[in-house]
Design a protein around this motif. Sequence first.
Motif, mmCIF file in Angstrom:
data_model
loop_
_atom_site.group_PDB
_atom_site.id
_atom_site.type_symbol
_atom_site.label_atom_id
_atom_site.label_comp_id
_atom_site.label_asym_id
_atom_site.label_seq_id
_atom_site.Cartn_x
_atom_site.Cartn_y
_atom_site.Cartn_z
ATOM 1 N N ASN A 142 0.938 -1.180 -0.039
ATOM 2 C CA ASN A 142 -0.013 0.038 -0.055
ATOM 3 C C ASN A 142 1.036 1.245 -0.029
ATOM 4 N N THR A 143 1.224 1.933 -1.173
ATOM 5 C CA THR A 143 1.722 3.081 -1.325
ATOM 6 C C THR A 143 1.346 4.208 -0.568
ATOM 7 N N ARG A 144 -0.116 4.188 -0.233
ATOM 8 C CA ARG A 144 -0.671 5.305 0.207
ATOM 9 C C ARG A 144 -0.508 6.744 -0.631
ATOM 10 N N TRP A 145 -0.585 6.473 -1.730
ATOM 11 C CA TRP A 145 -0.675 7.476 -2.687
ATOM 12 C C TRP A 145 -1.675 8.657 -2.300
ATOM 13 N N LEU A 193 1.955 -2.169 -22.621
ATOM 14 C CA LEU A 193 3.384 -2.317 -21.994
ATOM 15 C C LEU A 193 4.424 -2.668 -23.096
ATOM 16 N N GLN A 194 5.270 -1.585 -23.075
ATOM 17 C CA GLN A 194 6.447 -1.835 -24.278
ATOM 18 C C GLN A 194 7.539 -2.842 -23.907
ATOM 19 N N SER A 195 7.704 -3.058 -22.624
ATOM 20 C CA SER A 195 8.431 -4.098 -21.988
ATOM 21 C C SER A 195 7.628 -4.703 -20.862
ATOM 22 N N ARG A 196 8.137 -5.884 -20.473
ATOM 23 C CA ARG A 196 7.998 -6.734 -19.073
ATOM 24 C C ARG A 196 9.035 -7.233 -18.307
ATOM 25 N N ALA A 197 10.227 -6.287 -18.749
ATOM 26 C CA ALA A 197 11.486 -6.602 -17.934
ATOM 27 C C ALA A 197 11.681 -5.867 -16.824
ATOM 28 N N ASN A 198 11.063 -4.814 -16.558
ATOM 29 C CA ASN A 198 11.249 -4.026 -15.392
ATOM 30 C C ASN A 198 9.932 -3.570 -14.753
ATOM 31 N N LEU A 199 9.029 -4.622 -14.523
ATOM 32 C CA LEU A 199 7.820 -4.350 -13.805
ATOM 33 C C LEU A 199 8.267 -3.645 -12.415
ATOM 34 N N ALA A 200 7.216 -2.747 -12.158
ATOM 35 C CA ALA A 200 7.678 -2.209 -10.881
ATOM 36 C C ALA A 200 6.397 -1.578 -9.867
ATOM 37 N N GLN A 201 5.464 -1.855 -10.470
ATOM 38 C CA GLN A 201 3.946 -1.419 -9.925
ATOM 39 C C GLN A 201 3.019 -1.973 -10.254
ATOM 40 N N ASN A 213 -10.522 2.392 -3.115
ATOM 41 C CA ASN A 213 -10.884 3.403 -4.350
ATOM 42 C C ASN A 213 -9.833 2.840 -5.465
ATOM 43 N N PHE A 214 -8.628 2.974 -4.664
ATOM 44 C CA PHE A 214 -7.437 2.397 -5.649
ATOM 45 C C PHE A 214 -6.230 2.249 -4.499
ATOM 46 N N VAL A 215 -5.303 1.432 -4.722
ATOM 47 C CA VAL A 215 -4.298 0.861 -3.982
ATOM 48 C C VAL A 215 -2.923 0.753 -4.927
ATOM 49 N N GLY A 216 -1.909 1.443 -4.682
ATOM 50 C CA GLY A 216 -0.644 1.078 -5.344
ATOM 51 C C GLY A 216 0.311 -0.157 -4.544
ATOM 52 N N ILE A 217 0.727 -0.941 -5.548
ATOM 53 C CA ILE A 217 1.582 -1.904 -4.699
ATOM 54 C C ILE A 217 2.993 -1.793 -5.559
ATOM 55 N N ASN A 226 -10.175 -3.082 -11.687
ATOM 56 C CA ASN A 226 -9.170 -2.933 -12.523
ATOM 57 C C ASN A 226 -7.926 -3.334 -12.187
ATOM 58 N N ILE A 227 -7.021 -3.952 -12.971
ATOM 59 C CA ILE A 227 -5.538 -4.348 -12.850
ATOM 60 C C ILE A 227 -4.705 -3.695 -13.805
ATOM 61 N N LEU A 228 -3.714 -2.720 -13.119
ATOM 62 C CA LEU A 228 -2.776 -2.086 -13.786
ATOM 63 C C LEU A 228 -1.452 -2.330 -13.490
ATOM 64 N N LEU A 229 -0.639 -2.855 -14.603
ATOM 65 C CA LEU A 229 0.830 -3.240 -14.553
ATOM 66 C C LEU A 229 1.451 -2.017 -15.099
ATOM 67 N N VAL A 230 2.645 -1.640 -14.384
ATOM 68 C CA VAL A 230 3.534 -0.497 -14.733
ATOM 69 C C VAL A 230 5.030 -0.885 -14.803
ATOM 70 N N ASP A 231 5.570 -0.731 -15.892
ATOM 71 C CA ASP A 231 7.147 -1.144 -16.352
ATOM 72 C C ASP A 231 7.878 0.098 -16.380
ATOM 73 N N PHE A 232 8.941 0.245 -15.404
ATOM 74 C CA PHE A 232 9.801 1.425 -15.569
ATOM 75 C C PHE A 232 10.897 1.527 -16.571
ATOM 76 N N GLY A 233 10.838 0.542 -17.676
ATOM 77 C CA GLY A 233 11.518 0.621 -18.804
ATOM 78 C C GLY A 233 12.961 0.234 -18.314
ATOM 79 N N PRO A 234 13.850 0.547 -19.449
ATOM 80 C CA PRO A 234 15.235 -0.410 -19.411
ATOM 81 C C PRO A 234 16.182 0.493 -18.271
ATOM 82 N N ASP A 235 15.765 2.082 -17.826
ATOM 83 C CA ASP A 235 16.424 2.739 -16.620
ATOM 84 C C ASP A 235 15.960 2.016 -15.419
ATOM 85 N N GLY A 236 15.030 1.435 -15.459
ATOM 86 C CA GLY A 236 14.476 0.768 -14.052
ATOM 87 C C GLY A 236 14.002 1.967 -13.042
#
Length: 627
Positions: free
Chosen positions: A328-331, A438-446, A355-359, A391-401
């Motif tokens: 829970n990021t408590r955004w 998702l442009q990549s799945r190599a650096n999933l972060a959230q 309502n929404f929660v960040g992991i 809703n399920i959202l996946l976030v990838d931070f890209g090559p720079d991580g």
Amino acid sequence: MKLTFIKRSLVAISAFLLIVSCSRDIDELEPAQYPNNPNVFIDAFSAGLNYAAFSGSVPAAFQVDTEVTIENSEASMRFEVPDANDPRGAYAGGAFFTEIGRNLTEYDALTFWMKASMACNIDIIGFGNDLGESLNQASVNAIAATTNWKKVVIPIPNPEVLTQEKGLLFYSAGPIDGRGYTFWLDDVKFEKLGTIAHGKATILDGEDVTQSPGVGSTIQITGLISTFNLPTGVNRTLDTGPGYFTFTSSDTSVASVDQRGLVTVKDLGEAVITAELGSVEVEGSLIISSDGIPGGPSTVSPTPAFPADAVISMFSNAYENVPIDTWNTRWEFSTADEFFLNIQGSDVIRYRNLNFVGIEFASSTIDASGMTNFHMNLFTPENTDPPAAFNILLVDFGPDGEFGGGDDSSHEITITSPTLASDEWITIDIPLSEFSGLQSRANLAQLVLSGDLSDIYIDNVLFYDDGSGSGGGDPETPDAAAPAPTIDANQVKSIFSDAYDNVPGTDFFPDWGQATVVTQVNIGGSNTLRYGNLNYQGTQLASSIDVSDMDFLHLDFWTANSTSLEVSLISPGPNETPFSLVVPTSGWVSVDIPLSEFSGVDIADVFQFKFEGNGNVYLDNIFFHKQ
């Protein structure tokens, strides 16, 4: 009821703009006035009336009839109920509604004249279906019809709530002993009879029901019925929407209840939920006796059986879990509280007030490029009937991580009924190819969870490889954009294309009760429509367009797994004609369909498209053009 939305606007409504001086106090403004027009159909559609056919019904079951009328009136409403197994639809059903609500508070009944081609009972007729929550819906079951005209009266349970009602009439009728029939309505209107009497009403079917739910649980008040004595002396019973009732809790600190009759348990103690229906006596109550313990599943979630070497687990007792920074990021603006619980020896996570929660797992991102699927188990005690969504959202931070930097990407999937279900563990299993943004799945972060379910339990959150060999890439996704069209822009009327100016206001996801998952994805730099798990999907134009000066409908389509695909044009009536496309494809296919193929459709008045088929389909460059 699911809806196939077919808008039929027969009378334009003029809009007037009132310009108010900036110096005038806003409190001095008078509330908007809504028309009190009682007429629904008197020889023709009343002002602003539209029609929507229910999903699965015969789309053209309703027609205006100028032959069979009462007392030689100009026209009546004709409804054709199909035979069993009719390929056009299983029944006749639809709603008549207005865009601008009407003030019906001075009337006490909906009345109409009715006859049928044979003696029968019409399954449902009522009003208040506004294509939304329809809180003010009221209906009568099994209304008897004969081969002679007779007047029908449906009382309004509590007229004072109909200050801006849009749902003026709806119906549903199926075959009898497998045979269809026809019935007619005429002179459909709201009236002030003054002879509707002896009203009674119930919640929970008139019973005093005691429940002991956990804190955070929600309970929907059901069994909402009202009965009134008609001028003929006969009692008429209605299924009555919650909007007519005023619900009350004896102790809102223990349990609250909203306008929909949805009770939320808040704390230890006892509360009694009762209701009023204007001046009508209401029997029945819900007695909440809460022990203060959070409610939730009484059984463990299904144990996943994927091989451990094919899994990246975030949260599961069945596998070794990877590090997670926080559940829970408590955004800002997130209201979610998390609880780590143990149910019969199995660890689960509960989110309350969601309502929404960040992991987040940014300090050790997950490389899921070798995985094929995202998996989780979900339990909710809440109502999951449409339009409820998760809703399920996946976030990838890209090559720079790292967050930001211009290389981040994300994609959100929406889950609805029938996948969603209440009071049972469900399994959500989504191919990662569905997260096409998702442009990549190599650096999933959230991972972000959101939607309409405020109380959920989750378990077995993981990625896995199904052994298909598609983890490193998706053979069911185009690897390049659709061919760029070269037709001159002044020869084109475009619906969806980056190459042209599109007609404004198009709704590419009207709620017609479909199972299709619609997303707009970027493929090779081109915005592309993706229909996942297609059964059918509509496109609703903001207003009808005249393409009678065009010669072709053009579209580009791509699919690796569809075995059936049709495109239809639709004009008011509704009138629609399908055209079959050859699938699957070996790449992008560009087609130019002569508009003559859509015979029966008024191409001077096109207002909807429909795609029907199966599989996953990608679409681009949908436009009309000249020879």
